[in-house]
Design a protein around this motif. Structure first.
Motif, PDB file in Angstrom:
ATOM      1  N   ARG A 171       1.054  -1.148   0.382  1.00  0.00           N
ATOM      2  CA  ARG A 171      -0.037  -0.412  -0.112  1.00  0.00           C
ATOM      3  C   ARG A 171       0.698   1.043  -0.341  1.00  0.00           C
ATOM      4  O   ARG A 171       1.912   0.918   0.624  1.00  0.00           O
ATOM      5  N   ASP A 172       0.720   2.160  -1.022  1.00  0.00           N
ATOM      6  CA  ASP A 172       1.312   3.256  -1.175  1.00  0.00           C
ATOM      7  C   ASP A 172       3.045   3.055  -1.270  1.00  0.00           C
ATOM      8  O   ASP A 172       3.398   4.116  -0.129  1.00  0.00           O
ATOM      9  N   GLU A 231       0.408   2.190  -5.858  1.00  0.00           N
ATOM     10  CA  GLU A 231      -0.884   2.982  -4.561  1.00  0.00           C
ATOM     11  C   GLU A 231      -1.650   1.508  -4.078  1.00  0.00           C
ATOM     12  O   GLU A 231      -1.292   1.596  -2.275  1.00  0.00           O
ATOM     13  N   LYS A 232      -1.857   0.558  -4.784  1.00  0.00           N
ATOM     14  CA  LYS A 232      -2.411  -1.207  -3.807  1.00  0.00           C
ATOM     15  C   LYS A 232      -2.016  -2.108  -4.459  1.00  0.00           C
ATOM     16  O   LYS A 232      -2.391  -1.880  -5.603  1.00  0.00           O
ATOM     17  N   VAL A 277       7.549   6.179   0.896  1.00  0.00           N
ATOM     18  CA  VAL A 277       5.648   6.470   0.668  1.00  0.00           C
ATOM     19  C   VAL A 277       5.827   7.150  -0.651  1.00  0.00           C
ATOM     20  O   VAL A 277       6.176   8.059  -1.201  1.00  0.00           O
ATOM     21  N   ARG A 278       4.799   6.638  -0.927  1.00  0.00           N
ATOM     22  CA  ARG A 278       3.705   6.942  -2.346  1.00  0.00           C
ATOM     23  C   ARG A 278       3.984   8.875  -2.171  1.00  0.00           C
ATOM     24  O   ARG A 278       3.407   8.961  -1.273  1.00  0.00           O
ATOM     25  N   ALA A 295       0.833  10.621   0.251  1.00  0.00           N
ATOM     26  CA  ALA A 295       0.691   9.401   1.402  1.00  0.00           C
ATOM     27  C   ALA A 295       0.820   9.245   2.189  1.00  0.00           C
ATOM     28  O   ALA A 295       2.022  10.372   2.347  1.00  0.00           O
ATOM     29  N   ALA A 296      -0.108   8.951   3.372  1.00  0.00           N
ATOM     30  CA  ALA A 296       0.601   9.293   4.547  1.00  0.00           C
ATOM     31  C   ALA A 296       1.527   8.588   4.987  1.00  0.00           C
ATOM     32  O   ALA A 296       2.449   9.225   6.471  1.00  0.00           O
ATOM     33  N   GLN A 297       1.797   7.057   4.595  1.00  0.00           N
ATOM     34  CA  GLN A 297       2.369   6.221   4.926  1.00  0.00           C
ATOM     35  C   GLN A 297       2.440   4.847   4.131  1.00  0.00           C
ATOM     36  O   GLN A 297       1.313   4.189   2.965  1.00  0.00           O
ATOM     37  N   ALA A 298       3.287   4.071   4.265  1.00  0.00           N
ATOM     38  CA  ALA A 298       3.439   3.095   3.078  1.00  0.00           C
ATOM     39  C   ALA A 298       3.244   1.957   3.970  1.00  0.00           C
ATOM     40  O   ALA A 298       3.849   1.585   5.320  1.00  0.00           O
ATOM     41  N   SER A 305       2.185   5.409 -12.180  1.00  0.00           N
ATOM     42  CA  SER A 305       1.697   3.791 -10.756  1.00  0.00           C
ATOM     43  C   SER A 305       2.133   2.973 -11.515  1.00  0.00           C
ATOM     44  O   SER A 305       1.659   2.824 -12.804  1.00  0.00           O
TER      45      SER A 305
END
Length: 559
Positions: A8-9, A14-15, A59-60, A63-66, A519
């Protein structure tokens, strides 16, 4: 084996949820895609879950976190279970390692959803996955693994256990001798003190319960005068006048004479007098016994206090408690005995250490000889793999070199190192020193094929092992990857259509670019998708009918 990977991120992803399970262990999986599509991102994400160093740049953007989670299906005897047991963590058939990285660079790690350290992730990861890439390799490039790998290949595990046991016995014998020697030297330095202390303690003859017993007796004797007076007064009350016992006896006689004439009216009174007479007689006897026992003896109290004070003074002198004095006396006496008979005891321990050393050397020399024979077999096995991999001019040599005694260990008396000479006449050098990444990956593939059945790592990842080769050499790489995948799970990032065609499963890594962002995602390819991707790998940007026909041929040959 690696069962799934969830991302994730992370960088451009992204996913993404990848399922690597295939109903059993082993299998060859190919990951392909155009240059720059992000194949290395998958390897980096997996490495992160395995405890690799994390950076906030992972971290992407936006985004806040990966986060990355890797799940593994493990047999019950896998070494990872032992690591989990040491840490008091739940042991399940599926092991999940999860890593979370914030945009500020801070991170968290989890093992089966329980908080853990990154060091633990790394330790577990070393038992789960071996990543062989062109820029950074582990596993067989770590010389610390070479000795164990050779022992496993040569079937020397029982011999290794015997050598380790002999080493432990030798070290224990050496330690016992050293401790006895140090104790004897200390005893000789303190001989005068010890002999005086032993004599003093022998005279005192302390017992573990002395302090408690003497203190209780002293307290009783100190109270003896007051207790004796109280007992005397009680007896005086019983004996005053005719005395309580005499009065009760007289009353009992009077009632007893007329009880048969009272038609039962005196029965209860007679019974009560019986009880009262009995209890009073007992009370008088007990008081008289207590009076005799409580006879105050000042000289006895003085002796008790003298001994109690002497015990406490000795305890303070030797920095122990009074109950510990008896054990201290025994220890001092043993030191004196060891001093008196020290030479004989030291000679006996020295002889035992010498015998243990000889047993270890015998076992380790046999192990070294077996290792040299195993090394010759391994060299021959690896050599047979090098020609088809376009490494026919190279030579693989397993060096087994004797160590100085200071470096002997439970693993033996020799060093094992895998070395390679890339050109005829060149001296062998450590395998990690090979300049070409492609050559190195192929060497490691050859070595892995030979060691496949003896390792514990259930998953091996090769990152572009086919770099710079094609045609028959690429086909040879694919054939060896396929053979290796019969024993372990193999994932390969490849640009070779020959390797991709021989895989059991195939994933396409692709990058999508828009005006504002890029992406990366991954597709699991069916037979039609595989044909199209292999055709692209053969022809380039434009897929032609000839490329599709060639792809069909490759897939048919691989099948």
């Amino acid at each position: 084996m690696l069962a799934s990977l969830s991302i994730r991120d992370f960088v451009l992803i992204e996913k993404l949820d990848l399922d690597f399970s295939r109903g059993g262990s082993g299998g060859l999986g190919a990951l392909t895609g155009e240059t720059g599509a992000g194949k290395s991102i998958l390897i980096d994400a997996l490495s992160l879950a395995l405890g690799a160093r994390a950076e906030s740049g992972a971290v992407r953007r936006g985004a806040a976190q990966a986060s990355v989670s890797a799940s593994f299906d493990l047999p019950r005897n896998h070494p990872a279970h032992a690591v989990l047991g040491e840490q008091g963590l739940d042991q399940e058939d599926v092991l999940t390692l999860r890593r979370m990285i914030g945009a500020d660079g801070r991170g968290r790690a989890f093992v089966n959803d329980q908080p853990a350290s990154v060091a633990l992730l790394r330790r577990l990861g070393e038992t789960l996955v071996e990543i062989q890439g062109q820029m950074e390799q582990h596993g067989l490039l770590d010389t610390a693994t070479h000795r164990q790998s050779l022992d496993a290949f040569a079937g020397l595990e029982k011999m290794a256990a015997s050598v380790a046991a002999a080493w432990t016995a030798w070290r224990a014998a050496e330690q016992a001798h050293a401790e006895a020697l140090a104790a004897a030297e200390a005893a000789r330095r303190d001989e005068d003190f010890l002999r005086h202390a032993v004599k003093e303690l022998e005279t005192l003859a302390p017992k573990a319960d002395d302090e408690e017993t003497l203190a209780a007796e002293r307290q009783l004797m100190r109270a003896g005068s007051a207790l004796g007076e109280a007992v005397a007064q009680a007896l005086g009350e019983l004996e005053q006048g005719r005395g309580a016992v005499a009065a009760l006896r007289s009353a009992h006689r009077h009632v007893e004479r007329h009880v048969d004439k009272a038609a039962g009216r005196l029965d209860a009174a007679l019974s009560a007098l019986d009880r009262a007479l009995s209890e009073t007689t007992e009370a008088q006897a007990q008081l008289e016994a207590a009076r005799d026992a409580l006879d105050f003896d000042p000289s006895r109290l003085e002796k008790i206090e003298e001994r109690l004070f002497a015990l406490r003074a000795a305890a303070r002198k030797h920095h122990v408690t009074v109950p510990e004095l008896a054990a201290l006396a025994a220890r001092f006496a043993a030191q004196i005995a060891a001093l008196d008979d020290g030479e004989a005891g030291l000679k006996k321990l020295a002889s035992a250490a010498k015998t243990a050393r000889a047993a270890y050397v015998t076992a380790a020399e046999a192990q070294a000889a077996a290792r040299r024979k195993g090394a010759a077999r391994l060299d021959k096995a690896v050599a047979s793999e090098l020609g088809p991999l376009k490494l026919e001019r190279a030579k693989f040599v397993t060096e087994v070199a004797s160590l100085p005694e200071a470096e002997w260990s439970a693993a033996g008396i020799d060093r094992v190192q895998f070395t390679v000479a890339t050109n005829p006449g060149a001296p062998p050098a450590p395998i990690a020193k090979i300049a070409s990444g492609g050559e190195l990956s192929r060497f490691l593939l050859a070595l892995k094929v030979c060691l496949a059945k003896v390792g514990d790592t259930p998953t091996i990842v090769f990152d572009e092992v086919d770099s710079g080769i094609g045609g028959a050499t690429a086909a040879a790489v694919g054939e060896r990857l396929k053979r290796l995948a019969k024993d372990v799970q193999v994932l390969v990032v490849t640009h070779s259509p020959q390797v991709a065609a021989i895989a059991d499963r195939h994933w396409l890594i692709r990058k999508t670019t828009t005006r504002n962002a890029a992406s990366t995602d991954v597709l699991s390819l069916d037979s039609k998708g595989r044909r199209e991707e292999i055709a692209r790998m053969l022809s380039g940007a434009e897929v032609t009918a000839e490329a599709r026909a060639a792809a069909d041929k490759l897939l048919a040959t691989a099948g």
